[in-house]
Design a protein around this motif. Sequence first.
Motif, mmCIF file in Angstrom:
data_model
loop_
_atom_site.group_PDB
_atom_site.id
_atom_site.type_symbol
_atom_site.label_atom_id
_atom_site.label_comp_id
_atom_site.label_asym_id
_atom_site.label_seq_id
_atom_site.Cartn_x
_atom_site.Cartn_y
_atom_site.Cartn_z
ATOM 1 N N ALA A 65 4.981 -3.258 13.419
ATOM 2 C CA ALA A 65 4.553 -1.871 13.630
ATOM 3 C C ALA A 65 3.099 -1.707 13.193
ATOM 4 O O ALA A 65 2.624 -2.408 12.296
ATOM 5 C CB ALA A 65 5.450 -0.919 12.851
ATOM 6 N N GLU A 66 2.397 -0.782 13.842
ATOM 7 C CA GLU A 66 0.995 -0.535 13.490
ATOM 8 C C GLU A 66 0.625 0.914 13.696
ATOM 9 O O GLU A 66 1.243 1.623 14.490
ATOM 10 C CB GLU A 66 0.075 -1.439 14.300
ATOM 11 N N SER A 67 -0.370 1.338 12.966
ATOM 12 C CA SER A 67 -0.803 2.734 13.033
ATOM 13 C C SER A 67 -1.568 3.033 14.304
ATOM 14 O O SER A 67 -1.651 4.172 14.733
ATOM 15 C CB SER A 67 -1.704 3.061 11.847
ATOM 16 N N GLY A 68 -2.159 2.011 14.899
ATOM 17 C CA GLY A 68 -3.082 2.232 16.007
ATOM 18 C C GLY A 68 -4.429 2.634 15.447
ATOM 19 O O GLY A 68 -4.554 2.988 14.267
ATOM 20 N N PRO A 69 -5.470 2.606 16.257
ATOM 21 C CA PRO A 69 -6.807 2.957 15.778
ATOM 22 C C PRO A 69 -6.880 4.429 15.376
ATOM 23 O O PRO A 69 -6.407 5.303 16.106
ATOM 24 C CB PRO A 69 -7.719 2.675 16.964
ATOM 25 N N GLN A 70 -7.453 4.668 14.206
ATOM 26 C CA GLN A 70 -7.587 6.031 13.680
ATOM 27 C C GLN A 70 -9.048 6.278 13.297
ATOM 28 O O GLN A 70 -9.715 5.389 12.791
ATOM 29 C CB GLN A 70 -6.709 6.219 12.441
ATOM 30 N N ASP A 71 -9.505 7.492 13.517
ATOM 31 C CA ASP A 71 -10.878 7.846 13.140
ATOM 32 C C ASP A 71 -11.004 8.165 11.653
ATOM 33 O O ASP A 71 -12.105 8.150 11.110
ATOM 34 C CB ASP A 71 -11.366 9.049 13.954
ATOM 35 N N ALA A 76 -4.535 6.470 8.835
ATOM 36 C CA ALA A 76 -3.920 5.137 8.797
ATOM 37 C C ALA A 76 -3.092 4.959 7.530
ATOM 38 O O ALA A 76 -1.993 4.401 7.560
ATOM 39 C CB ALA A 76 -4.996 4.056 8.898
ATOM 40 N N GLN A 77 -3.597 5.431 6.409
ATOM 41 C CA GLN A 77 -2.860 5.324 5.148
ATOM 42 C C GLN A 77 -1.589 6.154 5.177
ATOM 43 O O GLN A 77 -0.531 5.702 4.719
ATOM 44 C CB GLN A 77 -3.736 5.760 3.976
ATOM 45 N N ASP A 78 -1.664 7.369 5.724
ATOM 46 C CA ASP A 78 -0.466 8.225 5.818
ATOM 47 C C ASP A 78 0.592 7.573 6.697
ATOM 48 O O ASP A 78 1.786 7.634 6.401
ATOM 49 C CB ASP A 78 -0.834 9.607 6.369
ATOM 50 N N TRP A 79 0.172 6.936 7.791
ATOM 51 C CA TRP A 79 1.129 6.238 8.642
ATOM 52 C C TRP A 79 1.857 5.153 7.840
ATOM 53 O O TRP A 79 3.070 5.018 7.917
ATOM 54 C CB TRP A 79 0.430 5.612 9.855
ATOM 55 N N ALA A 80 1.086 4.354 7.059
ATOM 56 C CA ALA A 80 1.694 3.275 6.261
ATOM 57 C C ALA A 80 2.683 3.849 5.251
ATOM 58 O O ALA A 80 3.773 3.290 5.050
ATOM 59 C CB ALA A 80 0.612 2.454 5.565
ATOM 60 N N LEU A 81 2.355 4.968 4.624
ATOM 61 C CA LEU A 81 3.256 5.591 3.647
ATOM 62 C C LEU A 81 4.540 6.080 4.319
ATOM 63 O O LEU A 81 5.641 5.876 3.800
ATOM 64 C CB LEU A 81 2.549 6.734 2.926
ATOM 65 N N ARG A 82 4.408 6.717 5.482
ATOM 66 C CA ARG A 82 5.592 7.182 6.214
ATOM 67 C C ARG A 82 6.454 6.006 6.659
ATOM 68 O O ARG A 82 7.687 6.025 6.524
ATOM 69 C CB ARG A 82 5.185 8.025 7.430
ATOM 70 N N HIS A 83 5.803 4.963 7.187
ATOM 71 C CA HIS A 83 6.549 3.782 7.645
ATOM 72 C C HIS A 83 7.295 3.134 6.485
ATOM 73 O O HIS A 83 8.464 2.766 6.618
ATOM 74 C CB HIS A 83 5.586 2.774 8.296
ATOM 75 N N SER A 84 6.634 3.040 5.344
ATOM 76 C CA SER A 84 7.283 2.453 4.165
ATOM 77 C C SER A 84 8.476 3.294 3.724
ATOM 78 O O SER A 84 9.529 2.759 3.371
ATOM 79 C CB SER A 84 6.278 2.327 3.025
ATOM 80 N N GLY A 85 8.324 4.618 3.766
ATOM 81 C CA GLY A 85 9.416 5.505 3.385
ATOM 82 C C GLY A 85 10.619 5.371 4.297
ATOM 83 O O GLY A 85 11.767 5.433 3.848
ATOM 84 N N THR A 87 11.353 2.644 6.283
ATOM 85 C CA THR A 87 11.872 1.287 6.452
ATOM 86 C C THR A 87 12.027 0.508 5.147
ATOM 87 O O THR A 87 12.732 -0.501 5.117
ATOM 88 C CB THR A 87 10.933 0.466 7.354
ATOM 89 N N GLY A 88 11.337 0.920 4.104
ATOM 90 C CA GLY A 88 11.327 0.157 2.865
ATOM 91 C C GLY A 88 10.329 -0.987 2.872
ATOM 92 O O GLY A 88 10.198 -1.715 1.890
ATOM 93 N N HIS A 89 9.608 -1.163 3.981
ATOM 94 C CA HIS A 89 8.580 -2.214 4.053
ATOM 95 C C HIS A 89 7.435 -1.849 3.105
ATOM 96 O O HIS A 89 7.012 -0.691 3.047
ATOM 97 C CB HIS A 89 8.048 -2.366 5.482
ATOM 98 N N ASP A 90 6.948 -2.845 2.382
ATOM 99 C CA ASP A 90 5.943 -2.516 1.362
ATOM 100 C C ASP A 90 4.663 -3.342 1.438
ATOM 101 O O ASP A 90 3.824 -3.279 0.552
ATOM 102 C CB ASP A 90 6.554 -2.671 -0.035
ATOM 103 N N LEU A 91 4.468 -4.099 2.518
ATOM 104 C CA LEU A 91 3.246 -4.897 2.640
ATOM 105 C C LEU A 91 2.570 -4.592 3.969
ATOM 106 O O LEU A 91 3.181 -4.714 5.039
ATOM 107 C CB LEU A 91 3.572 -6.391 2.536
ATOM 108 N N PHE A 92 1.304 -4.198 3.881
ATOM 109 C CA PHE A 92 0.533 -3.803 5.058
ATOM 110 C C PHE A 92 -0.818 -4.509 5.053
ATOM 111 O O PHE A 92 -1.362 -4.816 4.003
ATOM 112 C CB PHE A 92 0.306 -2.283 5.073
ATOM 113 N N ARG A 93 -1.343 -4.731 6.242
ATOM 114 C CA ARG A 93 -2.703 -5.248 6.396
ATOM 115 C C ARG A 93 -3.557 -4.085 6.873
ATOM 116 O O ARG A 93 -3.224 -3.409 7.848
ATOM 117 C CB ARG A 93 -2.729 -6.380 7.431
ATOM 118 N N ARG A 94 -4.628 -3.817 6.157
ATOM 119 C CA ARG A 94 -5.532 -2.732 6.541
ATOM 120 C C ARG A 94 -6.795 -3.324 7.147
ATOM 121 O O ARG A 94 -7.348 -4.294 6.639
ATOM 122 C CB ARG A 94 -5.889 -1.858 5.343
#
Length: 106
Positions: A65-71, A76-85, A87-94
Motif C-alpha cells: 500500500a502507498e499514500s501516492g504523491p502528496q503536496d 503522507a504522514q496521516d495516510w501512514a498513521l491511518r493505514h497503521s491503525g 492494519t497494524g503495519h508499523d514500518l513505512f518507507r518515506r
Amino acid sequence: MADSGPPVTGTAAHDVKRDRVGLAIDQEASRKPRHIFRFADHVIRHAAEGGIIYEAFCVAYECGAESGPQDEQNAAQDWALRHSGRTGHDLFRRVVTDHAHVTRVE
C-alpha cells in the motif's frame, strides 16, 4: 612516463617505446591532443518552481500500500498513521522528492 626499455622493433618509423607495464607507447601520437577537457565548478540548489512531493509506502510483508504523491508532508504522514491503525503495519518507507537546478560557478 619513464623509459623502461629499448624501443620496440618492427614498428612504424617514429619512436615507439614500452612503458612500465610493458605497453607500447607511440611517442609521436602521444604529443597530439585527442580530447580537451574543461573542468568547472558547479553548484546544485533546490528549484522552488518544481515543488516537493511526499510519499509513504507500507513495507509490511506483501502489503504494497502507498499514500501516492502528496503536496504536503502531513498528508503522507496521516495516510501512514491511518493505514497503521487499520492494519497494524508499523514500518513505512518515506520518500521526499524535489527538483534542482545545476549551475556553473562563475
